[in-house]
Scaffold this motif. Structure first.
Motif, PDB file in Angstrom:
ATOM      1  N   HIS A  86       2.769   6.941 -12.477  1.00 32.44           N
ATOM      2  CA  HIS A  86       1.406   7.234 -12.018  1.00 32.44           C
ATOM      3  C   HIS A  86       0.654   8.176 -12.945  1.00 32.44           C
ATOM      4  N   LEU A  87       1.368   8.910 -13.776  1.00 31.25           N
ATOM      5  CA  LEU A  87       0.776  10.003 -14.536  1.00 31.25           C
ATOM      6  C   LEU A  87      -0.422   9.586 -15.387  1.00 31.25           C
ATOM      7  N   LEU A  88      -0.311   8.557 -16.172  1.00 37.26           N
ATOM      8  CA  LEU A  88      -1.390   8.154 -17.072  1.00 37.26           C
ATOM      9  C   LEU A  88      -2.018   6.823 -16.654  1.00 37.26           C
ATOM     10  N   LEU A  89      -1.796   6.406 -15.426  1.00 28.45           N
ATOM     11  CA  LEU A  89      -2.210   5.078 -14.967  1.00 28.45           C
ATOM     12  C   LEU A  89      -3.723   4.872 -15.078  1.00 28.45           C
ATOM     13  N   SER A  90      -4.107   3.925 -15.922  1.00 24.72           N
ATOM     14  CA  SER A  90      -5.499   3.481 -16.008  1.00 24.72           C
ATOM     15  C   SER A  90      -5.459   2.006 -16.388  1.00 24.72           C
ATOM     16  N   ILE A  91      -5.897   1.171 -15.434  1.00 22.95           N
ATOM     17  CA  ILE A  91      -5.769  -0.277 -15.565  1.00 22.95           C
ATOM     18  C   ILE A  91      -7.082  -0.961 -15.221  1.00 22.95           C
ATOM     19  N   ARG A  92      -7.234  -2.187 -15.717  1.00 25.59           N
ATOM     20  CA  ARG A  92      -8.454  -2.974 -15.510  1.00 25.59           C
ATOM     21  C   ARG A  92      -8.021  -4.426 -15.335  1.00 25.59           C
ATOM     22  N   PHE A  93      -8.680  -5.126 -14.379  1.00 28.10           N
ATOM     23  CA  PHE A  93      -8.300  -6.497 -14.068  1.00 28.10           C
ATOM     24  C   PHE A  93      -9.517  -7.418 -14.072  1.00 28.10           C
ATOM     25  N   VAL A  94      -9.416  -8.554 -14.769  1.00 27.81           N
ATOM     26  CA  VAL A  94     -10.484  -9.555 -14.797  1.00 27.81           C
ATOM     27  C   VAL A  94      -9.848 -10.932 -14.627  1.00 27.81           C
ATOM     28  N   ASP A  95     -10.358 -11.706 -13.667  1.00 28.42           N
ATOM     29  CA  ASP A  95      -9.908 -13.082 -13.435  1.00 28.42           C
ATOM     30  C   ASP A  95      -8.407 -13.186 -13.181  1.00 28.42           C
ATOM     31  N   CYS A  96      -7.860 -12.280 -12.412  1.00 29.89           N
ATOM     32  CA  CYS A  96      -6.415 -12.275 -12.158  1.00 29.89           C
ATOM     33  C   CYS A  96      -6.087 -12.715 -10.738  1.00 29.89           C
ATOM     34  N   ASN A  97      -4.929 -13.364 -10.579  1.00 29.31           N
ATOM     35  CA  ASN A  97      -4.389 -13.673  -9.258  1.00 29.31           C
ATOM     36  C   ASN A  97      -3.424 -12.550  -8.912  1.00 29.31           C
ATOM     37  N   MET A  98      -3.828 -11.747  -7.926  1.00 23.30           N
ATOM     38  CA  MET A  98      -3.055 -10.571  -7.548  1.00 23.30           C
ATOM     39  C   MET A  98      -2.621 -10.646  -6.086  1.00 23.30           C
ATOM     40  N   THR A  99      -2.374 -11.854  -5.617  1.00 22.31           N
ATOM     41  CA  THR A  99      -1.923 -12.064  -4.243  1.00 22.31           C
ATOM     42  C   THR A  99      -0.632 -11.270  -4.005  1.00 22.31           C
ATOM     43  N   LEU A 100      -0.569 -10.601  -2.863  1.00 22.98           N
ATOM     44  CA  LEU A 100       0.608  -9.832  -2.445  1.00 22.98           C
ATOM     45  C   LEU A 100       0.974  -8.696  -3.403  1.00 22.98           C
ATOM     46  N   THR A 101       0.017  -8.219  -4.166  1.00 18.00           N
ATOM     47  CA  THR A 101       0.256  -7.096  -5.074  1.00 18.00           C
ATOM     48  C   THR A 101       0.089  -5.794  -4.296  1.00 18.00           C
ATOM     49  N   SER A 102       0.896  -4.809  -4.610  1.00 21.80           N
ATOM     50  CA  SER A 102       0.853  -3.548  -3.873  1.00 21.80           C
ATOM     51  C   SER A 102       0.418  -2.390  -4.768  1.00 21.80           C
ATOM     52  N   PHE A 103      -0.571  -1.645  -4.245  1.00 24.27           N
ATOM     53  CA  PHE A 103      -1.093  -0.448  -4.911  1.00 24.27           C
ATOM     54  C   PHE A 103      -0.898   0.761  -3.989  1.00 24.27           C
ATOM     55  N   ASN A 104       0.060   0.695  -3.117  1.00 25.90           N
ATOM     56  CA  ASN A 104       0.287   1.693  -2.088  1.00 25.90           C
ATOM     57  C   ASN A 104       0.360   3.110  -2.669  1.00 25.90           C
ATOM     58  N   GLY A 105      -0.537   3.977  -2.167  1.00 26.58           N
ATOM     59  CA  GLY A 105      -0.517   5.391  -2.518  1.00 26.58           C
ATOM     60  C   GLY A 105      -1.018   5.752  -3.906  1.00 26.58           C
ATOM     61  N   LEU A 106      -1.677   4.818  -4.592  1.00 21.48           N
ATOM     62  CA  LEU A 106      -2.100   5.103  -5.970  1.00 21.48           C
ATOM     63  C   LEU A 106      -3.516   5.676  -6.066  1.00 21.48           C
ATOM     64  N   ALA A 107      -3.736   6.505  -7.067  1.00 22.72           N
ATOM     65  CA  ALA A 107      -5.070   6.992  -7.411  1.00 22.72           C
ATOM     66  C   ALA A 107      -5.681   5.961  -8.355  1.00 22.72           C
ATOM     67  N   LEU A 108      -6.631   5.187  -7.844  1.00 17.15           N
ATOM     68  CA  LEU A 108      -7.264   4.109  -8.613  1.00 17.15           C
ATOM     69  C   LEU A 108      -8.758   4.358  -8.774  1.00 17.15           C
TER      70      LEU A 108
END
Length: 190
Positions: A86-108
């Motif tokens: 989580h420390l350096l987490l920086s992500i970007r998503f375009v045109d992705c299939n993210m079915t059933l993906t988990s971001f539980n408890g993340l700083a987004l």
């Protein structure tokens, strides 16, 4: 033993399901059309990397660093981003299939999701403040105890968010998707 440093390299149409991606620090690398399905990407470091048209379905990403990493046209079904570093987490998503993906408890905070399928994805206990989700499908996505301050859902569809269970402040919705805020009340809007 130090992990190798791999920079400015492009990986095209490689299959990392049978032979695993070498552990290392990847900087400014591009993975295009690569297959990681049910593979192991744990304990990797990706800095300023780009995944394009890759399949990472159910991959192990425990303790992996994704710093300024983007995913375009990727299949990310079943990924558990809460298991990555989580420390350096920086992500970007375009045109992705993210079915059933988990971001539980993340700083987004400020994360960009564009034209993504986020069906049944889990945002429980996450902070999505200032996030933008244009043209995303959020059917059955889970929002519980989620911070949604100034989050932009105006062009998203299939939204079902209970305002009593989440923190909404200046959260943006279109008139059409405001109904998803009232779903629990079983109200008929005509």
């Amino acid at each position: 033993m130090n992990a190798p440093f791999i920079a400015d390299r492009t990986f095209v149409n490689e299959d990392f399901t049978s032979s695993r991606l070498k552990k290392g620090d990847y900087e400014n690398c591009v993975f295009e059309g690569c297959l990681f399905k049910e593979g192991y990407l744990d304990n990797q470091n990706f800095m300023e990397c780009e995944f394009v048209n890759c399949d990472l379905t159910n991959s192990n990403i425990k303790h992996t660093i994704f710093k300024e990493t983007s995913f375009k046209g990727c299949k990310l079904t079943g990924l558990r981003f809460e298991e990555c570093n989580h420390l350096l987490l920086s992500i970007r998503f375009v045109d992705c299939n993210m079915t059933l993906t988990s971001f539980n408890g993340l700083a987004l905070k400020g994360t960009f999701f564009s034209n993504c399928i986020l069906q049944e994805s889990d945002f429980t206990d996450s902070d999505l403040s200032f996030a933008q989700l244009p043209y995303c499908n959020l059917k059955k996505a889970i929002f519980e105890n989620t911070v949604l301050h100034q989050t932009d859902f105006t062009e998203s569809i299939e939204i079902d968010i209970d305002p009593a269970l989440n923190q909404l402040k200046k959260t943006k919705f279109s008139k059409e998707n405001v109904i998803g805020l009232l779903k629990k009340y079983d109200i008929v809007v005509t």
